[in-house]
Enzyme design. Structure first.
Site, PDB file in Angstrom:
ATOM      1  N   LYS A   1       0.842  -1.189   0.000  1.00 60.79           N
ATOM      2  CA  LYS A   1       0.000   0.000   0.000  1.00 60.79           C
ATOM      3  C   LYS A   1       0.883   1.247   0.000  1.00 60.79           C
ATOM      4  O   LYS A   1       1.749   1.404   0.870  1.00 60.79           O
ATOM      5  CB  LYS A   1      -0.915   0.007   1.226  1.00 60.79           C
ATOM      6  CG  LYS A   1      -1.994  -1.075   1.209  1.00 60.79           C
ATOM      7  CD  LYS A   1      -3.075  -0.773   0.208  1.00 60.79           C
ATOM      8  CE  LYS A   1      -4.244  -1.743   0.330  1.00 60.79           C
ATOM      9  NZ  LYS A   1      -5.325  -1.432  -0.630  1.00 60.79           N
TER      10      LYS A   1
ATOM     11  N   LYS B   1     -14.271  -6.640  -7.007  1.00 59.69           N
ATOM     12  CA  LYS B   1     -14.568  -6.887  -5.596  1.00 59.69           C
ATOM     13  C   LYS B   1     -16.076  -7.049  -5.463  1.00 59.69           C
ATOM     14  O   LYS B   1     -16.840  -6.218  -5.975  1.00 59.69           O
ATOM     15  CB  LYS B   1     -14.071  -5.726  -4.728  1.00 59.69           C
ATOM     16  CG  LYS B   1     -12.547  -5.605  -4.700  1.00 59.69           C
ATOM     17  CD  LYS B   1     -12.094  -4.425  -3.862  1.00 59.69           C
ATOM     18  CE  LYS B   1     -10.570  -4.334  -3.829  1.00 59.69           C
ATOM     19  NZ  LYS B   1     -10.102  -3.124  -3.107  1.00 59.69           N
TER      20      LYS B   1
END
Length: 334
Positions: free
Chosen positions: A146, A244
């Site tokens: 990230k 997702k």
């Protein structure tokens, strides 16, 4: 239909570009026909304002239509993409599996699922902390990093992680933190560190900045790709689409998205919002069709469901004891 809300606490705070998470709230939908039942978990999409209050409101408004015996196809017209539809859609899949005595993967026309190589995610922190985190992922074969949009710091993070784990497949997730003028130096540094994929570097309303951009490495669209209607627009901007279930509204839509992406020559990745193994299970089914799998959310929870997903040697496997593939007798209401 019954709807419950649950607060999932993270074992420790998790940082991405612009957000720090300590917990996540989810809805759990159970559908019963009086003999069999099915379950689904929805976590919503924080960057779209799709929180528990929004999801429960949507479910309340749609309850009559759902309880009259809605099909998964009809559900796509009753609820918009998001966590509420995801929870109901996955519950419908499991209910159908229970009634028919056939596992979800068979109902979806797939082969029996196999363990999948998954990425393990490192939240944004100092380069030293992230490098140690990479070492701690001793069994991980693939690591997702990230980033935050601080170019110099992000490059230092990637270099430290690569030095700590020269053996690992690496990807980075920009989480919309960068601008177009940062792409060239960012990608050059990523290539030098052997990073294989750059996910969502720009804000979702800046996708046009990627039009015609010739990236020497694959770029994946995540926040920019919500549902089936977004797939065609990814061509010429992204090489990979990230699906997702909480974004698109369930396994039904996810399977349609994967098929359309393949048709248009795009790669496919399955990802996850914060959720338990109950949420990972249907995504694991979709993952059988994907090039890249990122289904590691349960490892960040203070407590997962039991039974839960199994992580071993860098892979994830979600068995029938978790969701969707148990024998009909096991899914009867008790």
């Amino acid at each position: 239909m019954t709807v419950a809300t649950e607060r999932l606490r993270l074992a420790q705070p998790f940082r991405i570009s612009g957000y720090v998470f300590e917990h996540s709230d989810v809805v759990v939908v159970t559908l019963s026909d009086g003999e069999y039942q099915g379950r689904g978990e929805g976590g919503g999409v924080f960057f779209l304002g799709d929180d528990v209050a929004h999801m429960t409101s949507q479910l309340a408004e749609a309850s009559t239509a759902i309880e009259t015996g809605v099909t998964r196809r009809e559900l796509r017209h009753i609820l918009p993409p998001g966590g509420a539809r995801n929870a109901v859609d996955c519950a419908l899949w499991e209910l159908e599996a229970a009634r028919s005595g056939r596992p979800v993967w068979e109902l979806a026309g797939l082969a029996a699922p196999k363990a999948l190589r998954t990425t393990f995610t490192l939240g944004a922190d100092t380069p030293e902390v992230m490098a140690q985190g990479a070492r701690n992922y001793a069994d991980a074969k693939a690591i997702k990093i990230k980033l935050t949009g601080d170019l110099a710091l992000d490059i230092a993070r990637v270099r430290a992680i690569r030095a700590a784990r020269p053996d690992a497949w690496l990807s980075v997730d920009g989480n919309q933190g960068f601008t177009a003028d940062q792409l060239d130096p960012l990608i050059a540094a990523l290539q030098a560190a052997g990073v294989a994929l750059l996910e969502q570097p720009l804000a979702r309303d800046r996708d046009a900045d990627l039009e015609g951009y010739r990236s020497p490495m694959p770029i994946a669209g995540d926040e920019s790709i919500v549902s089936l209607s977004d797939i065609a627009g990814a061509v010429g901007r992204f090489n990979v689409v990230t699906i997702k279930l909480d974004k698109c509204g369930g396994l039904t839509e996810g399977l349609l998205m994967a098929a359309e992406a393949r048709k248009l020559g795009l790669g496919v990745m399955v990802g996850n919002m914060v959720g338990t193994s109950l949420a990972m299970a249907p995504a694991f089914i979709l993952g059988q069709l994907c090039d890249i799998v990122d289904l590691d959310s349960p490892i960040f929870l203070a407590r997962d469901r039991t039974p839960g997903a199994v992580y071993r040697d860098g892979d994830i496997h979600v068995g029938g004891e978790v969701w969707g593939t148990r024998d009909a007798a096991d899914r009867k209401n008790l």
